[in-house]
Design an enzyme around this catalytic site. Structure first.
Site, PDB file in Angstrom:
ATOM      1  N   SER A   1      24.792  25.590  27.200  1.00 22.43           N
ATOM      2  CA  SER A   1      24.638  24.538  26.193  1.00 22.43           C
ATOM      3  C   SER A   1      23.190  24.485  25.734  1.00 22.43           C
ATOM      4  O   SER A   1      22.423  25.416  25.966  1.00 22.43           O
ATOM      5  CB  SER A   1      25.093  23.206  26.789  1.00 22.43           C
ATOM      6  OG  SER A   1      25.196  22.228  25.774  1.00 22.43           O
ATOM      7  N   ASN A   2      22.782  23.421  25.076  1.00 24.62           N
ATOM      8  CA  ASN A   2      21.384  23.279  24.645  1.00 24.62           C
ATOM      9  C   ASN A   2      20.951  21.821  24.768  1.00 24.62           C
ATOM     10  O   ASN A   2      21.725  20.965  25.156  1.00 24.62           O
ATOM     11  CB  ASN A   2      21.217  23.807  23.212  1.00 24.62           C
ATOM     12  CG  ASN A   2      22.072  23.034  22.234  1.00 24.62           C
ATOM     13  OD1 ASN A   2      21.880  21.854  22.015  1.00 24.62           O
ATOM     14  ND2 ASN A   2      23.066  23.713  21.656  1.00 24.62           N
ATOM     15  N   ARG A   3      19.704  21.551  24.405  1.00 28.17           N
ATOM     16  CA  ARG A   3      19.113  20.242  24.683  1.00 28.17           C
ATOM     17  C   ARG A   3      19.354  19.194  23.602  1.00 28.17           C
ATOM     18  O   ARG A   3      18.735  18.141  23.616  1.00 28.17           O
ATOM     19  CB  ARG A   3      17.597  20.389  24.839  1.00 28.17           C
ATOM     20  CG  ARG A   3      17.177  21.193  26.018  1.00 28.17           C
ATOM     21  CD  ARG A   3      15.661  21.176  26.118  1.00 28.17           C
ATOM     22  NE  ARG A   3      15.176  22.209  26.990  1.00 28.17           N
ATOM     23  CZ  ARG A   3      15.172  22.115  28.314  1.00 28.17           C
ATOM     24  NH1 ARG A   3      15.622  21.020  28.893  1.00 28.17           N
ATOM     25  NH2 ARG A   3      14.718  23.113  29.044  1.00 28.17           N
TER      26      ARG A   3
ATOM     27  N   ALA B   1      23.982  21.034  17.040  1.00 32.20           N
ATOM     28  CA  ALA B   1      23.309  22.244  17.504  1.00 32.20           C
ATOM     29  C   ALA B   1      24.392  23.103  18.146  1.00 32.20           C
ATOM     30  O   ALA B   1      24.647  23.021  19.350  1.00 32.20           O
ATOM     31  CB  ALA B   1      22.216  21.894  18.496  1.00 32.20           C
TER      32      ALA B   1
END
Ligand code: C5P
Length: 406
Positions: free
Chosen positions: A213-215, A279
């Site tokens: 995943s991402n932030r 995102a």
């Protein structure tokens, strides 16, 4: 910037930072604003109604059940006759009451009786600010569309205490007020408009327990959805996994993967406007394991990836293309160059470009500095809260749709 004839209702809570609120009143009046103030019982332990009245040039309101106050103006009129309500200092107690809709004095009655924008400047001891209860309440206020400035890090009034909890300085609060009042769309600016917003990260599984995943926090996308709903749009928000609550007045659909996000977005069509702020993970794991991948002696596993669908490009090129498609470009370098290239490649109408390099503090943070890139050129906006960026974007969307209609 100018605050000429803007009507600010200032709620002064019970914290030592209340003394700074007197300066805040002065700064606002210097800029032409009209300031009315409500002093809570706690606030009156720190500063007096007389000093508030002297500096604001208006009487200071204090009591809900006062015949005189209610006869003169009343809590409903107080909240209606303001362009913006500012709570400074916003104590842990006021934040908790606002989050729960509790009302037991004039300040909380006004805050519950209003449909105006509310800006809070939290101020409290760092332990109180970091308490899970305050975090929960604060997150709820953000989801309800309440905007905040601060608190800042630094020394506390209690000797030797340091941490996050100091109220923002009066001039920072003034800047936040100016940002909000200047960007705020009219309450019916998007009435009759259908809007789709994607927000948050996606989560691409490796096996039943692991993912990539991402932030992304979802704050910017959620703020756009909320601002559009506040401007009268019918909004569907497709959100990846985030820790913030669903925004009020918005139909929120929760998804995990990019593929799920794409199908939920397509199911929301037709819409007039799509804003893709999510995102989305560019790749997903090719072969997701059915069971948890085990350690096998010396060899680490290798993952192979396939590209995810591009939701923004798919919507931009699709049969049911919304009239206006807006993408975001989160970049860590060559911001505008990459944004212009993205505008062409994805086929969208606007790109909101922002710097997400670690030094910018954008990812997970509360502020954002964006550049609006269109075929006509680039507009660079100042550093604003994510809510003010959302307001500004919604205003631009509304005026563009209106121009097209005319
Ligand atoms: O290519 P990049 O990921 O930087 O593009 C960002 C923009 O494209 C954002 O608006 C994002 O929501 C959108 N996007 C998308 N689907 C993807 C990748 C990006 O909608 N698979």
């Amino acid at each position: 910037m100018d605050l000429k004839d803007k009507r600010i209702l200032l709620v002064i809570g019970g914290g030592i930072a209340a003394y700074k609120s007197l300066d805040l009143i002065r700064r606002l009046r210097e800029r032409g604003a009209k300031v009315r103030a409500i002093l809570t019982a706690g606030g009156a332990e720190f500063i007096t109604p007389l000093s508030v009245a002297a500096i604001s040039g208006e009487r200071c309101f204090t009591e809900l059940f006062s015949h005189q106050d209610e006869f003169d103006i009343g809590h409903i009129r107080l909240s209606r006759e303001a362009d913006l309500i500012v709570v400074a200092p916003a104590t842990a107690d006021l934040i908790a009451k606002m989050a729960q809709g509790i009302t037991n004095d004039l300040a909380t009655a006004v805050l519950l009786a209003t449909d105006e924008r509310v800006l809070i400047a939290p101020a409290m001891n760092p332990m109180m600010w970091n308490h899970p209860a305050t975090k929960r309440n604060f997150a709820q206020l953000s989801a309800d569309g309440i905007v905040s400035v601060g608190p800042n890090a630094g020394e506390m009034a209690e000797r030797g205490e340091n941490g996050v909890g100091r109220m923002a300085e009066p001039l920072e609060i003034v800047a936040a007020i100016e940002g909000l009042l200047n960007e705020m769309p009219a309450p019916d600016a998007l009435r009759g408009t259908r809007m789709l917003v994607t927000s948050g990260p996606t989560r691409e599984p490796i096996d039943p327990v692991r993912y990539i995943s991402n932030r992304s926090s979802g704050r910017q996308g959620h703020a756009v959805a909320r601002a559009a709903a506040a401007a009268g749009a019918e909004v569907t928000l497709v959100s990846g996994p985030v820790e913030i609550p669903d925004p009020s007045g918005v139909k929120t659909i929760h998804v995990e993967t990019a593929a799920e996000m794409l199908s939920a977005a397509q199911a929301a069509l037709p819409v007039d406007v799509a804003v893709c702020a999510a995102a989305v993970a560019d790749w997903r794991v090719d072969a997701v394991a059915n069971e948890k991948v085990k350690k096998t002696g010396s060899r680490a596993p290798t993952l192979s990836f396939v590209e995810n669908p591009d939701i923004l490009a798919t919507l931009s090129h699709g049969k049911k293309r919304p009239r206006l498609v807006v993408g975001f470009a989160a970049e860590t370098e060559k911001l505008l160059e990459h944004a212009r290239e993205k505008l062409l490649r994805k086929g969208c109408d606007w790109i909101v470009a922002n710097d997400v390099s670690p030094k910018s503090g954008t990812f997970g943070g509360r502020n954002n500095q964006v550049h609006l890139v269109t075929s006509g050129g680039v507009e660079s906006w100042p550093v604003l809260s994510k809510e003010a960026v959302a307001d500004g974007l919604v205003r631009r969307i509304a005026s563009t749709l209106n121009e097209a209609r005319a």
